[in-house]
Design a protein around this motif. Structure first.
Motif, PDB file in Angstrom:
ATOM      1  N   LYS A   1       6.728 -36.668 -52.523  1.00 40.92           N
ATOM      2  CA  LYS A   1       6.346 -38.036 -52.169  1.00 40.92           C
ATOM      3  C   LYS A   1       7.619 -38.850 -51.979  1.00 40.92           C
ATOM      4  O   LYS A   1       8.552 -38.774 -52.796  1.00 40.92           O
ATOM      5  CB  LYS A   1       5.496 -38.682 -53.272  1.00 40.92           C
ATOM      6  N   ILE A   2       7.671 -39.616 -50.904  1.00 40.59           N
ATOM      7  CA  ILE A   2       8.771 -40.553 -50.677  1.00 40.59           C
ATOM      8  C   ILE A   2       8.409 -41.874 -51.342  1.00 40.59           C
ATOM      9  O   ILE A   2       7.305 -42.389 -51.141  1.00 40.59           O
ATOM     10  CB  ILE A   2       9.023 -40.750 -49.177  1.00 40.59           C
ATOM     11  N   ILE A   3       9.315 -42.404 -52.148  1.00 37.49           N
ATOM     12  CA  ILE A   3       9.025 -43.622 -52.899  1.00 37.49           C
ATOM     13  C   ILE A   3       9.196 -44.848 -52.009  1.00 37.49           C
ATOM     14  O   ILE A   3      10.235 -45.045 -51.368  1.00 37.49           O
ATOM     15  CB  ILE A   3       9.937 -43.726 -54.132  1.00 37.49           C
ATOM     16  N   LEU A   4       8.144 -45.656 -51.971  1.00 37.01           N
ATOM     17  CA  LEU A   4       8.142 -46.939 -51.287  1.00 37.01           C
ATOM     18  C   LEU A   4       7.851 -48.023 -52.323  1.00 37.01           C
ATOM     19  O   LEU A   4       7.473 -47.727 -53.455  1.00 37.01           O
ATOM     20  CB  LEU A   4       7.072 -46.961 -50.189  1.00 37.01           C
ATOM     21  N   LYS A   5       8.028 -49.264 -51.946  1.00 34.35           N
ATOM     22  CA  LYS A   5       7.726 -50.351 -52.875  1.00 34.35           C
ATOM     23  C   LYS A   5       6.248 -50.332 -53.268  1.00 34.35           C
ATOM     24  O   LYS A   5       5.876 -50.783 -54.348  1.00 34.35           O
ATOM     25  CB  LYS A   5       8.080 -51.703 -52.246  1.00 34.35           C
ATOM     26  N   THR A   6       5.410 -49.786 -52.391  1.00 31.52           N
ATOM     27  CA  THR A   6       3.967 -49.814 -52.632  1.00 31.52           C
ATOM     28  C   THR A   6       3.493 -48.731 -53.594  1.00 31.52           C
ATOM     29  O   THR A   6       2.338 -48.771 -54.028  1.00 31.52           O
ATOM     30  CB  THR A   6       3.215 -49.653 -51.297  1.00 31.52           C
ATOM     31  N   ASN A   7       4.327 -47.725 -53.914  1.00 25.79           N
ATOM     32  CA  ASN A   7       3.835 -46.677 -54.813  1.00 25.79           C
ATOM     33  C   ASN A   7       4.640 -46.567 -56.107  1.00 25.79           C
ATOM     34  O   ASN A   7       4.697 -45.511 -56.714  1.00 25.79           O
ATOM     35  CB  ASN A   7       3.763 -45.321 -54.099  1.00 25.79           C
TER      36      ASN A   7
ATOM     37  N   TYR B   1      13.113 -47.555 -53.666  1.00 24.79           N
ATOM     38  CA  TYR B   1      12.790 -47.293 -52.258  1.00 24.79           C
ATOM     39  C   TYR B   1      13.709 -46.208 -51.704  1.00 24.79           C
ATOM     40  O   TYR B   1      14.936 -46.290 -51.822  1.00 24.79           O
ATOM     41  CB  TYR B   1      12.937 -48.581 -51.453  1.00 24.79           C
ATOM     42  N   GLY B   2      13.121 -45.182 -51.111  1.00 20.50           N
ATOM     43  CA  GLY B   2      13.896 -44.121 -50.495  1.00 20.50           C
ATOM     44  C   GLY B   2      14.115 -42.904 -51.360  1.00 20.50           C
ATOM     45  O   GLY B   2      14.596 -41.878 -50.866  1.00 20.50           O
ATOM     46  N   HIS B   3      13.809 -42.999 -52.667  1.00 22.87           N
ATOM     47  CA  HIS B   3      13.883 -41.810 -53.505  1.00 22.87           C
ATOM     48  C   HIS B   3      12.815 -40.801 -53.057  1.00 22.87           C
ATOM     49  O   HIS B   3      11.764 -41.182 -52.535  1.00 22.87           O
ATOM     50  CB  HIS B   3      13.649 -42.156 -54.979  1.00 22.87           C
ATOM     51  N   LEU B   4      13.094 -39.536 -53.266  1.00 17.12           N
ATOM     52  CA  LEU B   4      12.142 -38.479 -52.952  1.00 17.12           C
ATOM     53  C   LEU B   4      11.838 -37.718 -54.239  1.00 17.12           C
ATOM     54  O   LEU B   4      12.763 -37.290 -54.931  1.00 17.12           O
ATOM     55  CB  LEU B   4      12.697 -37.541 -51.881  1.00 17.12           C
ATOM     56  N   VAL B   5      10.567 -37.587 -54.557  1.00 19.23           N
ATOM     57  CA  VAL B   5      10.148 -36.927 -55.785  1.00 19.23           C
ATOM     58  C   VAL B   5       9.375 -35.663 -55.425  1.00 19.23           C
ATOM     59  O   VAL B   5       8.375 -35.724 -54.695  1.00 19.23           O
ATOM     60  CB  VAL B   5       9.272 -37.851 -56.658  1.00 19.23           C
ATOM     61  N   VAL B   6       9.850 -34.532 -55.918  1.00 20.00           N
ATOM     62  CA  VAL B   6       9.203 -33.241 -55.650  1.00 20.00           C
ATOM     63  C   VAL B   6       8.396 -32.845 -56.890  1.00 20.00           C
ATOM     64  O   VAL B   6       8.934 -32.804 -57.999  1.00 20.00           O
ATOM     65  CB  VAL B   6      10.243 -32.154 -55.329  1.00 20.00           C
TER      66      VAL B   6
ATOM     67  N   ILE C   1      13.888 -35.197 -58.800  1.00 19.40           N
ATOM     68  CA  ILE C   1      14.066 -36.516 -58.203  1.00 19.40           C
ATOM     69  C   ILE C   1      15.371 -36.543 -57.416  1.00 19.40           C
ATOM     70  O   ILE C   1      16.436 -36.226 -57.955  1.00 19.40           O
ATOM     71  CB  ILE C   1      14.080 -37.614 -59.279  1.00 19.40           C
ATOM     72  N   LEU C   2      15.276 -36.919 -56.136  1.00 20.74           N
ATOM     73  CA  LEU C   2      16.445 -37.058 -55.271  1.00 20.74           C
ATOM     74  C   LEU C   2      16.637 -38.524 -54.910  1.00 20.74           C
ATOM     75  O   LEU C   2      15.660 -39.237 -54.643  1.00 20.74           O
ATOM     76  CB  LEU C   2      16.269 -36.234 -53.988  1.00 20.74           C
ATOM     77  N   ASP C   3      17.898 -38.974 -54.893  1.00 23.16           N
ATOM     78  CA  ASP C   3      18.151 -40.371 -54.560  1.00 23.16           C
ATOM     79  C   ASP C   3      18.244 -40.560 -53.046  1.00 23.16           C
ATOM     80  O   ASP C   3      17.978 -39.643 -52.268  1.00 23.16           O
ATOM     81  CB  ASP C   3      19.406 -40.889 -55.274  1.00 23.16           C
TER      82      ASP C   3
ATOM     83  N   ASN D   1      29.296 -42.158 -67.864  1.00 30.69           N
ATOM     84  CA  ASN D   1      28.036 -41.667 -67.317  1.00 30.69           C
ATOM     85  C   ASN D   1      27.930 -42.065 -65.856  1.00 30.69           C
ATOM     86  O   ASN D   1      28.680 -42.912 -65.367  1.00 30.69           O
ATOM     87  CB  ASN D   1      26.831 -42.220 -68.105  1.00 30.69           C
ATOM     88  N   ARG D   2      27.011 -41.419 -65.162  1.00 35.69           N
ATOM     89  CA  ARG D   2      26.656 -41.845 -63.804  1.00 35.69           C
ATOM     90  C   ARG D   2      25.306 -42.529 -63.930  1.00 35.69           C
ATOM     91  O   ARG D   2      24.277 -41.880 -64.118  1.00 35.69           O
ATOM     92  CB  ARG D   2      26.564 -40.663 -62.841  1.00 35.69           C
ATOM     93  N   PRO D   3      25.298 -43.858 -63.865  1.00 32.42           N
ATOM     94  CA  PRO D   3      24.064 -44.589 -64.185  1.00 32.42           C
ATOM     95  C   PRO D   3      22.957 -44.361 -63.176  1.00 32.42           C
ATOM     96  O   PRO D   3      23.200 -43.985 -62.024  1.00 32.42           O
ATOM     97  CB  PRO D   3      24.525 -46.053 -64.183  1.00 32.42           C
ATOM     98  N   MET D   4      21.715 -44.604 -63.644  1.00 28.54           N
ATOM     99  CA  MET D   4      20.549 -44.502 -62.794  1.00 28.54           C
ATOM    100  C   MET D   4      20.414 -45.760 -61.954  1.00 28.54           C
ATOM    101  O   MET D   4      20.642 -46.863 -62.428  1.00 28.54           O
ATOM    102  CB  MET D   4      19.295 -44.347 -63.656  1.00 28.54           C
ATOM    103  N   GLY D   5      20.037 -45.617 -60.705  1.00 34.70           N
ATOM    104  CA  GLY D   5      19.751 -46.760 -59.856  1.00 34.70           C
ATOM    105  C   GLY D   5      20.953 -47.202 -59.051  1.00 34.70           C
ATOM    106  O   GLY D   5      22.099 -47.164 -59.507  1.00 34.70           O
ATOM    107  N   ALA D   6      20.690 -47.657 -57.824  1.00 31.96           N
ATOM    108  CA  ALA D   6      21.763 -48.019 -56.909  1.00 31.96           C
ATOM    109  C   ALA D   6      22.578 -49.197 -57.416  1.00 31.96           C
ATOM    110  O   ALA D   6      23.810 -49.205 -57.321  1.00 31.96           O
ATOM    111  CB  ALA D   6      21.168 -48.342 -55.530  1.00 31.96           C
ATOM    112  N   ARG D   7      21.907 -50.215 -57.980  1.00 27.81           N
ATOM    113  CA  ARG D   7      22.662 -51.404 -58.411  1.00 27.81           C
ATOM    114  C   ARG D   7      23.541 -51.080 -59.605  1.00 27.81           C
ATOM    115  O   ARG D   7      24.690 -51.532 -59.685  1.00 27.81           O
ATOM    116  CB  ARG D   7      21.715 -52.549 -58.758  1.00 27.81           C
TER     117      ARG D   7
END
Length: 293
Positions: free
Chosen positions: A20-26, A86-91, A104-106, A172-178
């Motif tokens: 599933k590709i992550i969108l703001k709606t899901n 937004y834009g993450h891909l979850v397998v 989880i792919l970024d 560490n390599r933090p989670m999330g783009a920001r």
């Protein structure tokens, strides 16, 4: 390879994967592919169990609407814990018996660095103090309130720490783009090591906060650390060491008091800069970057 009964007696081979590709709606709810539910939905329990790599199994409840299956209760918390955006891909790799392995792919199509421990776990310890027991922390001022300043990442000066040097100081390599953006821009004036975290909903309601392993910087025992904001405000928080595969360090007693009095909010990014490695009580200067509205 295992087999499972499908519609009309068909045998469905396991494991089977979908993405599933992550969108703001899901981020609140997630619809499962119809073809998957037609073939495997009859054998799904409620809840199902999601297991990220290097993570803890999580329960997610589903509902059926107009013949479609949706992940609902528990999915929002899962998304927040792993900073899905937004834009993450979850397998999802279905292994049968209602269990899914999750990858989880970024946005760059690389697998994320999973949190060192799940942020929603409640760890119990016989010697873990209650957050309400403030008598041991005499230097704290529970009634003191002041607006929390929102520092900005230090601007890079010519000839100052290179990107490679900053990377070597980050623990560490933090989670999330920001959070990654903040960590990449942050420069310690004294070349102190630091780690970066994004505040989740669990961090604001639970008594614990998972942090990186801090190997080589703090000895592997339970001890108190001091968290400072600015020059005058500080809190003593218990740092618990756990020698397990998924959980190494936990900020425990005193964490919720720190989060409450420093007025942390969901999606704030915090940089914990280790400014003192004193054996009795290491000190972290905490830099808070407020969430973007």
């Amino acid at each position: 390879m295992a087999a499972q009964d499908g519609p009309a007696g068909r045998k469905a081979l396991l494991p089977i994967s979908f993405f599933k590709i992550i969108l703001k709606t899901n981020l609140q709810t997630l619809k499962i592919p119809k073809k998957f539910t037609e073939r495997y939905g009859g054998g799904l329990s409620n809840p199902v169990f999601l297991k990220p790599r290097h993570g803890t199994v999580r329960e997610v409840y589903w509902t059926k609407q107009n013949g479609e299956v949706w992940f609902q209760k528990g999915w929002k918390e899962f998304a927040e814990n792993y900073s899905l955006d937004y834009g993450h891909l979850v397998v999802f790799k279905y292994k049968g018996t209602s269990h899914f392995d999750v990858l989880i792919l970024d946005q760059s199509a690389l697998e994320i660095h999973y949190p060192s421990c799940d942020q929603n776990l409640d760890y119990e310890s016989d010697d873990e103090e209650s957050d309400e027991n403030l008598g041991e922390w005499k230097d704290q001022k529970p009634n003191q309130k002041s607006p929390l300043l929102s520092p900005q990442p230090h601007k890079k000066k010519r000839g100052e720490n290179s990107a490679a040097q900053r990377s070597s100081l980050s623990l560490n390599r933090p989670m999330g783009a920001r959070a990654q953006e903040v960590a990449e821009a942050f420069i310690s004036s004294k070349s102190n090591p630091f780690f970066t975290v994004t505040i989740s909903s669990y961090d604001l309601v639970r008594r614990t906060k998972g942090v990186p392993a801090l190997e080589g910087y703090i000895e592997n025992i339970d001890k108190y650390v001091k968290l400072k904001i600015g020059k005058k405000r500080s809190w003593d928080v218990k740092l618990i060491y756990r020698h397990t595969a998924n959980v190494r360090r936990i900020l425990s007693a005193g964490w919720s008091l720190f989060a409450r009095e420093s007025e942390l909010q969901l999606e704030d990014v915090c940089v914990f800069e280790l400014i003192s490695r004193k054996e009795e009580k290491p000190i972290f200067q905490v830099h808070v970057f407020k969430r973007r509205n």
